[in-house]
Each structure stands twice: as C-alpha cells, then as structure tokens.
Design a protein around this motif. Structure first.
Motif, short mmCIF file in Angstrom:
data_model
loop_
_atom_site.label_atom_id
_atom_site.label_comp_id
_atom_site.label_asym_id
_atom_site.label_seq_id
_atom_site.Cartn_x
_atom_site.Cartn_y
_atom_site.Cartn_z
N PRO A 186 -18.52 3.71 -21.59
CA PRO A 186 -18.68 3.42 -20.43
C PRO A 186 -20.38 2.64 -20.47
N ILE A 187 -20.32 1.75 -19.69
CA ILE A 187 -21.72 1.17 -19.24
C ILE A 187 -22.45 1.68 -18.12
N VAL A 188 -23.42 2.35 -17.93
CA VAL A 188 -23.91 2.85 -16.50
C VAL A 188 -25.07 1.80 -16.23
N TYR A 194 -25.99 -0.75 -5.31
CA TYR A 194 -27.46 -0.06 -5.93
C TYR A 194 -28.04 0.82 -5.05
N GLN A 195 -27.55 1.20 -4.13
CA GLN A 195 -28.03 2.36 -3.21
C GLN A 195 -27.81 3.69 -4.02
N LYS A 196 -26.77 3.65 -4.77
CA LYS A 196 -26.18 4.67 -5.68
C LYS A 196 -27.18 4.80 -6.73
N LYS A 197 -27.54 6.07 -7.46
CA LYS A 197 -28.25 5.98 -8.71
C LYS A 197 -27.89 5.62 -9.87
N PHE A 198 -26.38 5.55 -9.88
CA PHE A 198 -25.70 5.14 -11.15
C PHE A 198 -24.42 4.47 -10.63
N ASN A 199 -23.95 3.08 -11.50
CA ASN A 199 -22.92 2.41 -11.47
C ASN A 199 -22.20 2.21 -12.58
N LEU A 200 -20.93 2.44 -12.65
CA LEU A 200 -20.12 1.75 -13.86
C LEU A 200 -19.88 0.30 -13.81
N ILE A 201 -20.33 -0.29 -15.07
CA ILE A 201 -20.04 -1.76 -15.05
C ILE A 201 -19.17 -2.04 -16.54
N VAL A 203 -22.33 9.14 -22.48
CA VAL A 203 -22.40 7.77 -22.29
C VAL A 203 -23.33 7.15 -23.23
N PHE A 204 -23.00 6.07 -24.15
CA PHE A 204 -23.85 5.57 -25.14
C PHE A 204 -24.48 4.07 -24.60
N ALA A 205 -24.12 3.57 -23.54
CA ALA A 205 -24.77 2.20 -23.10
C ALA A 205 -25.07 2.19 -21.48
N PHE A 206 -26.34 1.80 -21.26
CA PHE A 206 -26.81 1.82 -20.25
C PHE A 206 -27.44 0.15 -19.78
#
Length: 307
Positions: free
Chosen positions: A211-213, A161-168, A123-126
């Motif tokens: 992906p943006i995480v 947002y209860q998850k550690k990571f989400n894809l957007i 992944v290259f965007a957060f």
C-alpha cells in the motif's frame, strides 16, 4: 520490516537549470528536524553553472552529484538517482525520498514520515501532502486513487486530508517515499518516457507490492498548477502519449479501450474547433501525435517536442 533499527533517509532529486531553487532546497534540507543521510542530486545536463556549484559544494549535507552530459528528461534522472541508491545500500531500514528540485519539505516532513513508518510496519511506501508554494493550500492533483478495472480515477478528496493517513495508489514524484526493500523488489522506474507519467507508472508498480499511505501532516511545498486556461506545450504531448502507453499495462482491456475512444473524441473535437480557433489547431496536432505515437509504443524523446 523491523522498526527497531534507526530509520535512515536518502533523497533522490533531479534538477535542470534551476540553481536558485536547488540552493534554496539544500538550505531547507539542512534544517530538517530529522536529518537525512545522503542527498543524491541528478544534474540533468544543466547549463547554468549547476555542475560547478555541486562539484564545489562545501556545506554540511552529504551531497552525491550525478552529472549527466545532456538533458535526458526527468524519467532518466530519477532512474539514474535510484540506480545509484540501489548500488550503495549500506544500512537497514533505509528509505528514499523522491522529489523535484522545486519541492520543498516542511522542517518536520522527515520526522512525520519516520513516525508513520514506525506505526505502519507492514507498509513500505508513503507520501506527504503537497501544498502550494504561494497559496499554502493543498494541491490535490499530486495524490490520486485509480481504479484499474474501470479506468476511473480521482484526486484524493480534500476532506480526506482531515484524516491522519489515507491509502492511495498514485503519487507524483513530489515527496514519494519508498523503502529500499521495495526498490530491490520492483526495480527501477522507467527511463524511456522522457517526461511526464513516469511517477504514475512507478506508483502503480509500487502499489502492486505494498500500500501507499499518504501522511496528511507531512507537508511539502511545490509551485501551484496554473489556474488559467492551459496552453498546450511539449509537456502536453508527453503527458498524453505516456498516459496511453503506461495505462495499457495496468488498465483492464475495457478501461483502456474507453480511454482510447475518449482520446479520439477529444482529437476530433479539437479539429472541429480548429476551423475557427488557432489554439485548438495546436491542441489537435499534439493530440494526433500523442495518439499515434502511443499506439505504436514510441517512447523516448520526440524531437518535435523539446523543453
């Protein structure tokens, strides 16, 4: 991307006549648990002494000021800042944090993003989680998921947002973090939109390549969106115009035509309400100008709508 190299962060920040915010921001950046390398500050023609302050800055941070002679809008500011980064890349595993001057990173923001980079090597965007400056509650409008085929879009649900990571695939320029590899691959953001929706355009371009995480625990504070009835202003014009221009490039034809039909319906509704309510007449004028200019792909500054 190799993760055996130290993660290096630069910041690209755009400022305009908000020196009190800028000073507070620099102080908070100086106290990050995981330090940044360079802080590129694009001064968008401020008239409040910002240039003098930046030119004479003697703090601990490695400030790189870019002083524009006049306010050419946030889109030009981020373009110039990222262009500078692209021209001065000197290390591997180089990442850029994109943010406004009124966005304040939690002290562990860079640490949390760094950990996410290491744990997601493909992944290259957060992005971080935006919370209200006063309320400390999550501001969900900053992180979205857009279906380009149907045109449907939604904010990242609060429960996610209860998850550690989400894809957007859409993030505002409030704590969007990209790899220099992405910058080299997709190029710079649009500079001709003046204000509003340049972050959506760049996010969608990014998401076509990686992906943006969103990292739920990486917090960044930002002033809350108004909860009262919204008064149309110059930002409304650019938001409506630029949405129409940008989404024409990304939406399917059917989704884009639905967007136009909805915009025309909203204009007619404002016209009818405007027979009785002055506020609606203002909205109708702005909607008409945005619709007409969007159709003609007129970009840049509209002198009728200045900050």
């Amino acid at each position: 991307m190799s993760t055996d190299k130290k993660v290096v962060f630069d910041i690209v920040m755009v400022t305009y006549n908000r020196m009190s915010y800028l000073k507070k921001n620099l102080d908070e950046i100086d106290h990050l648990a995981y330090a940044v390398h360079d802080v590129i500050i694009v001064n968008n023609g401020s008239t409040d002494g910002t240039r003098r302050f930046l030119d004479n800055y003697d703090g601990k941070l490695n400030i790189k000021p870019i002083n524009l002679l006049q306010n050419k809008g946030g889109s030009r500011g981020f373009y110039e800042g990222l262009k500078y980064v692209g021209q001065h890349l000197a290390v591997e595993n180089h990442w850029i944090i994109i943010m406004d001057d009124d966005a304040f990173m939690d002290s562990e923001f860079t640490e949390k993003i760094k950990d996410a980079i290491i744990s997601h090597p493909q992944v290259f965007a957060f992005s971080g989680t935006v919370i209200g400056l006063q309320s400390k509650k999550i501001e969900i409008l900053h992180r979205r998921i857009m279906d380009l085929r149907t045109g449907q879009q939604k904010n990242l649900p609060i429960e996610d947002y209860q998850k550690k990571f989400n894809l957007i695939n859409v993030a505002s320029f409030v704590g969007l973090v990209i790899s220099s590899d992405v910058l080299k691959q997709i190029g710079l953001p649009r500079y001709d939109l003046f204000s509003q929706f340049d972050d959506t355009d760049y996010s969608l371009k990014i998401s076509q390549n990686t992906p943006i995480v969103n990292v739920s625990s990486a917090l960044i504070r930002h002033p809350e969106f108004p909860q009262t009835k919204y008064t149309a202003n110059w930002k409304t014009y650019y938001a409506l115009r630029n949405e129409q221009i940008v989404l024409k490039e990304y939406f399917s034809k059917s989704a884009y035509h639905r967007l136009l039909r909805r915009r025309k319906f909203e204009f007619i509704k404002c016209c009818l309400k405007g027979l009785f309510v002055k506020r609606s007449r203002v909205w109708a004028k702005i909607r008409y100008d945005a619709l007409a200019d969007g159709k003609q792909n007129r970009v840049g500054i509209n002198k009728k709508y200045l900050p």
